[in-house]
Design a protein around this motif. Structure first.
Motif, PDB file in Angstrom:
ATOM      1  N   HIS A  29       9.449  -4.311 -19.290  1.00 53.50           N
ATOM      2  CA  HIS A  29       8.445  -4.695 -18.595  1.00 53.50           C
ATOM      3  C   HIS A  29       8.688  -5.186 -17.004  1.00 53.50           C
ATOM      4  CE1 HIS A  29       6.294  -4.349 -22.391  1.00 53.50           C
ATOM      5  NE2 HIS A  29       5.207  -3.929 -21.671  1.00 53.50           N
ATOM      6  N   ASN A  30      10.036  -5.205 -16.882  1.00 54.30           N
ATOM      7  CA  ASN A  30      10.717  -5.688 -15.597  1.00 54.30           C
ATOM      8  C   ASN A  30      11.763  -4.788 -15.022  1.00 54.30           C
ATOM      9  OD1 ASN A  30       9.635  -8.877 -14.971  1.00 54.30           O
ATOM     10  ND2 ASN A  30       9.908  -8.391 -17.205  1.00 54.30           N
ATOM     11  N   GLU A  31      11.135  -4.019 -14.114  1.00 52.16           N
ATOM     12  CA  GLU A  31      11.905  -2.930 -13.257  1.00 52.16           C
ATOM     13  C   GLU A  31      13.193  -3.399 -12.900  1.00 52.16           C
ATOM     14  OE1 GLU A  31      11.598   0.352  -9.828  1.00 52.16           O
ATOM     15  OE2 GLU A  31       9.843  -1.073 -10.211  1.00 52.16           O
ATOM     16  N   PRO A  32      14.401  -2.702 -13.026  1.00 46.71           N
ATOM     17  CA  PRO A  32      15.598  -3.272 -12.748  1.00 46.71           C
ATOM     18  C   PRO A  32      15.639  -2.691 -11.202  1.00 46.71           C
ATOM     19  CG  PRO A  32      15.986  -1.171 -14.019  1.00 46.71           C
ATOM     20  CD  PRO A  32      14.215  -1.630 -13.954  1.00 46.71           C
TER      21      PRO A  32
ATOM     22  N   LEU B  43      22.138   0.529 -18.478  1.00 51.20           N
ATOM     23  CA  LEU B  43      22.923   1.804 -19.052  1.00 51.20           C
ATOM     24  C   LEU B  43      23.793   1.166 -20.277  1.00 51.20           C
ATOM     25  CD1 LEU B  43      23.851   3.863 -16.004  1.00 51.20           C
ATOM     26  CD2 LEU B  43      22.140   4.543 -17.807  1.00 51.20           C
ATOM     27  N   TRP B  44      24.476   0.055 -19.990  1.00 48.37           N
ATOM     28  CA  TRP B  44      25.385  -0.625 -20.793  1.00 48.37           C
ATOM     29  C   TRP B  44      24.508  -1.075 -22.091  1.00 48.37           C
ATOM     30  CZ3 TRP B  44      28.775  -5.417 -19.615  1.00 48.37           C
ATOM     31  CH2 TRP B  44      29.625  -5.583 -20.674  1.00 48.37           C
TER      32      TRP B  44
ATOM     33  N   SER C 210      14.993   5.477 -20.935  1.00 50.19           N
ATOM     34  CA  SER C 210      14.404   6.677 -21.310  1.00 50.19           C
ATOM     35  C   SER C 210      15.613   7.583 -20.923  1.00 50.19           C
ATOM     36  CB  SER C 210      13.317   7.126 -20.483  1.00 50.19           C
ATOM     37  OG  SER C 210      13.443   7.229 -19.206  1.00 50.19           O
ATOM     38  N   ASP C 211      15.578   8.937 -21.368  1.00 48.10           N
ATOM     39  CA  ASP C 211      16.578  10.146 -21.111  1.00 48.10           C
ATOM     40  C   ASP C 211      16.485  10.301 -19.353  1.00 48.10           C
ATOM     41  OD1 ASP C 211      17.270  10.096 -23.885  1.00 48.10           O
ATOM     42  OD2 ASP C 211      15.940  11.903 -24.211  1.00 48.10           O
ATOM     43  N   GLU C 212      15.230  10.438 -18.913  1.00 45.76           N
ATOM     44  CA  GLU C 212      15.217  10.513 -17.758  1.00 45.76           C
ATOM     45  C   GLU C 212      15.811   9.391 -16.697  1.00 45.76           C
ATOM     46  OE1 GLU C 212      11.682  11.610 -14.036  1.00 45.76           O
ATOM     47  OE2 GLU C 212      11.035  10.866 -16.119  1.00 45.76           O
ATOM     48  N   ASN C 213      15.441   8.102 -16.925  1.00 45.43           N
ATOM     49  CA  ASN C 213      16.202   7.187 -16.468  1.00 45.43           C
ATOM     50  C   ASN C 213      17.592   7.152 -16.423  1.00 45.43           C
ATOM     51  OD1 ASN C 213      13.809   6.246 -15.045  1.00 45.43           O
ATOM     52  ND2 ASN C 213      13.513   4.605 -16.674  1.00 45.43           N
TER      53      ASN C 213
ATOM     54  N   GLN D 137      19.584   9.575 -16.957  1.00 40.34           N
ATOM     55  CA  GLN D 137      20.363  10.620 -16.127  1.00 40.34           C
ATOM     56  C   GLN D 137      20.247  10.394 -14.625  1.00 40.34           C
ATOM     57  OE1 GLN D 137      22.244  13.166 -17.248  1.00 40.34           O
ATOM     58  NE2 GLN D 137      23.030  12.975 -15.144  1.00 40.34           N
ATOM     59  N   ASN D 138      19.081   9.677 -14.207  1.00 41.25           N
ATOM     60  CA  ASN D 138      18.986   9.308 -12.824  1.00 41.25           C
ATOM     61  C   ASN D 138      19.784   8.193 -12.383  1.00 41.25           C
ATOM     62  OD1 ASN D 138      16.811  11.096 -12.272  1.00 41.25           O
ATOM     63  ND2 ASN D 138      15.292   9.808 -12.849  1.00 41.25           N
ATOM     64  N   TRP D 139      19.991   7.203 -13.244  1.00 38.09           N
ATOM     65  CA  TRP D 139      20.861   6.154 -13.083  1.00 38.09           C
ATOM     66  C   TRP D 139      22.365   6.636 -13.072  1.00 38.09           C
ATOM     67  CZ3 TRP D 139      17.768   2.066 -16.628  1.00 38.09           C
ATOM     68  CH2 TRP D 139      16.621   1.887 -15.966  1.00 38.09           C
ATOM     69  N   ILE D 140      22.728   7.456 -13.993  1.00 33.77           N
ATOM     70  CA  ILE D 140      24.077   7.833 -13.697  1.00 33.77           C
ATOM     71  C   ILE D 140      24.293   8.611 -12.586  1.00 33.77           C
ATOM     72  CG2 ILE D 140      25.630   9.710 -14.900  1.00 33.77           C
ATOM     73  CD1 ILE D 140      24.359   9.132 -17.598  1.00 33.77           C
ATOM     74  N   ASP D 141      23.401   9.660 -12.052  1.00 33.68           N
ATOM     75  CA  ASP D 141      23.550  10.445 -10.758  1.00 33.68           C
ATOM     76  C   ASP D 141      23.629   9.137  -9.795  1.00 33.68           C
ATOM     77  OD1 ASP D 141      23.497  12.490 -12.387  1.00 33.68           O
ATOM     78  OD2 ASP D 141      21.245  13.182 -11.762  1.00 33.68           O
ATOM     79  N   GLU D 142      22.943   8.074  -9.785  1.00 34.19           N
ATOM     80  CA  GLU D 142      23.000   7.477  -8.662  1.00 34.19           C
ATOM     81  C   GLU D 142      24.334   6.421  -8.586  1.00 34.19           C
ATOM     82  OE1 GLU D 142      19.954   3.524  -7.353  1.00 34.19           O
ATOM     83  OE2 GLU D 142      20.703   3.585  -9.530  1.00 34.19           O
ATOM     84  N   LEU D 143      24.753   6.099  -9.670  1.00 33.61           N
ATOM     85  CA  LEU D 143      26.128   5.531  -9.540  1.00 33.61           C
ATOM     86  C   LEU D 143      27.130   6.461  -9.047  1.00 33.61           C
ATOM     87  CD1 LEU D 143      26.135   3.526 -12.840  1.00 33.61           C
ATOM     88  CD2 LEU D 143      25.932   2.505 -10.708  1.00 33.61           C
ATOM     89  N   LEU D 144      27.070   7.804  -9.570  1.00 29.02           N
ATOM     90  CA  LEU D 144      28.108   8.523  -9.162  1.00 29.02           C
ATOM     91  C   LEU D 144      28.034   9.045  -7.607  1.00 29.02           C
ATOM     92  CD1 LEU D 144      27.745  11.246 -12.278  1.00 29.02           C
ATOM     93  CD2 LEU D 144      29.737   9.695 -11.774  1.00 29.02           C
ATOM     94  N   SER D 145      26.809   8.906  -7.169  1.00 33.90           N
ATOM     95  CA  SER D 145      26.411   9.274  -5.801  1.00 33.90           C
ATOM     96  C   SER D 145      27.175   8.263  -4.913  1.00 33.90           C
ATOM     97  CB  SER D 145      25.189   9.474  -5.336  1.00 33.90           C
ATOM     98  OG  SER D 145      24.246   8.056  -5.382  1.00 33.90           O
TER      99      SER D 145
END
Length: 374
Positions: free
Chosen positions: A242-245, A255-256, A266-269, A271-279
């Motif tokens: 309930h508290n957005e990162p 992720l950890w 969620s699966d969507e978050n 993947q998005n967060w993995i992509d964000e870190l890689l970017s």
């Protein structure tokens, strides 16, 4: 393919005032690249780690470190010696367990560190310090208030240490956890966690919640399934849901934590967060700590800065430095978070990050990182 184990040191330059004199100390934040990494590697004999080492002289003062310190070849043993000394010295000098130094040291991997004298010394110090709470009360600051963060964080560090080293919780750890649960709010966080604009550990409530959530993910079911832990864990998970990162660092910690609690991310978050870190990877292959949050240098330790004139803020509290080459903490932390999220070490960007670590170690064993506070 063969497995190597890597560890990473993050060096923070932190300044303290003593009377009218400004004294600069280097505090080593030992963090995270602790998992096995599958890759082609040179023979272990050239870069191995000794199980038994002579105890160094901990009485010598911390030197002043710099990004310009001499470069060195990749050597795990030199890195281990560097953080051994930093962790033991902190306890001897300051008498507590903290996020930025000896606390994270307790999370070192047993396959590298279990038989090193410094590890036993730091854990014994931590247990004795926790046991002293019965006589002296919980740690308090100069104003007389309980220092929540140096109750909660050590409980997490000791849990991770115990589970990695022994596979079960030791009495001092259970005692620290019991105290942490007593300080927890019904919303799942710790309202009095120190928030003094010293990112990423003493910046907001999120870090403490994710850190102890990770620790509970590693704890045995015989502990987590009973009270007070069961209710406390449910509160933490509810808080995180309930508290957005809001910071990149928050999302990497999520992720950890998501490795241990199905459905937390969620699966969507994920993947998005993995992509964000890689970017955020630099051309060099490293990552920069300054990219992990919207933090500001020298921001007021109390009262915040959002209410201040924007021009004044930009002038007096500029955004934290972003090293274009990447730095030790940024690279180590992101690689470790990605590994926990399931990104394989064989991924080409992970390989580039590992190569950055091998090319950027300094001669004394550390990987330098500019302070996010300075």
């Amino acid at each position: 393919m063969k497995k190597l184990f890597f560890l990473l040191i993050n060096s923070y330059i932190i300044k303290f005032f003593s009377g009218f004199k400004l004294i600069t100390f280097i505090l080593m934040s030992v963090l995270l690249l602790l998992s096995s990494v599958s890759m082609f590697a040179e023979p272990a004999s050239s870069n191995g780690i000794s199980k038994v080492k002579d105890i160094p002289d901990y009485a010598t003062p911390y030197p002043e470190y710099s990004s310009q310190d001499a470069a060195g070849d990749f050597d795990i043993e030199r890195a281990a010696q560097f953080i051994d000394q930093a962790a033991v010295k902190w306890g001897k000098k300051y008498g507590c367990v903290t996020c930025h130094t000896n606390g994270h040291y307790l999370m070192v991997p047993p396959k590298l560190f279990k038989d090193r004298p410094a590890v036993a010394e730091v854990r014994t110090f931590a247990e004795d310090w926790i046991d002293s709470w019965s006589e002296d009360g919980l740690p308090r600051n100069s104003g007389g208030y309980i220092e929540t963060e140096i109750v909660v964080a050590p409980a997490a560090f000791m849990t991770i240490n115990n589970m990695q080293m022994d596979g079960e919780l030791r009495p001092a750890t259970i005692k620290a956890l019991d105290q942490a649960w007593q300080l927890q709010s019904e919303d799942g966080h710790w309202e009095d966690w120190l928030k003094c604009e010293w990112p990423p550990f003493e910046q907001d409530d999120h870090y403490g919640v994710t850190l102890l959530t990770i620790a509970m993910g590693m704890a045995p079911e015989s502990y987590t399934s009973i009270e007070p832990a069961n209710t406390a864990i449910s509160r933490m998970l509810n808080y995180l849901q309930h508290n957005e990162p809001v910071e990149v660092h928050h999302r990497a910690m999520m992720l950890w934590a998501g490795k241990y609690f199905e459905g937390l991310v969620s699966d969507e978050n994920k993947q998005n967060w993995i992509d964000e870190l890689l970017s955020l990877q630099k051309a060099s292959g490293g990552w920069s700590s300054g990219d992990l949050g919207k933090w500001r240098q020298r921001a007021p330790e109390t009262g915040g800065w959002s209410h201040l004139d924007p021009d004044f803020v930009e002038r007096e509290f500029p955004p934290v430095m972003v090293d274009p080459n990447g730095d030790g903490y940024g690279t180590g932390f992101v690689l470790y978070a990605l590994l926990q999220a399931g990104v394989p070490a064989s991924h080409y960007q992970m390989k580039r990050g590992i190569n950055w670590l091998k090319k950027n170690q300094q001669a004394d064993g550390k990987w330098f990182t500019n302070s996010l506070r300075n």
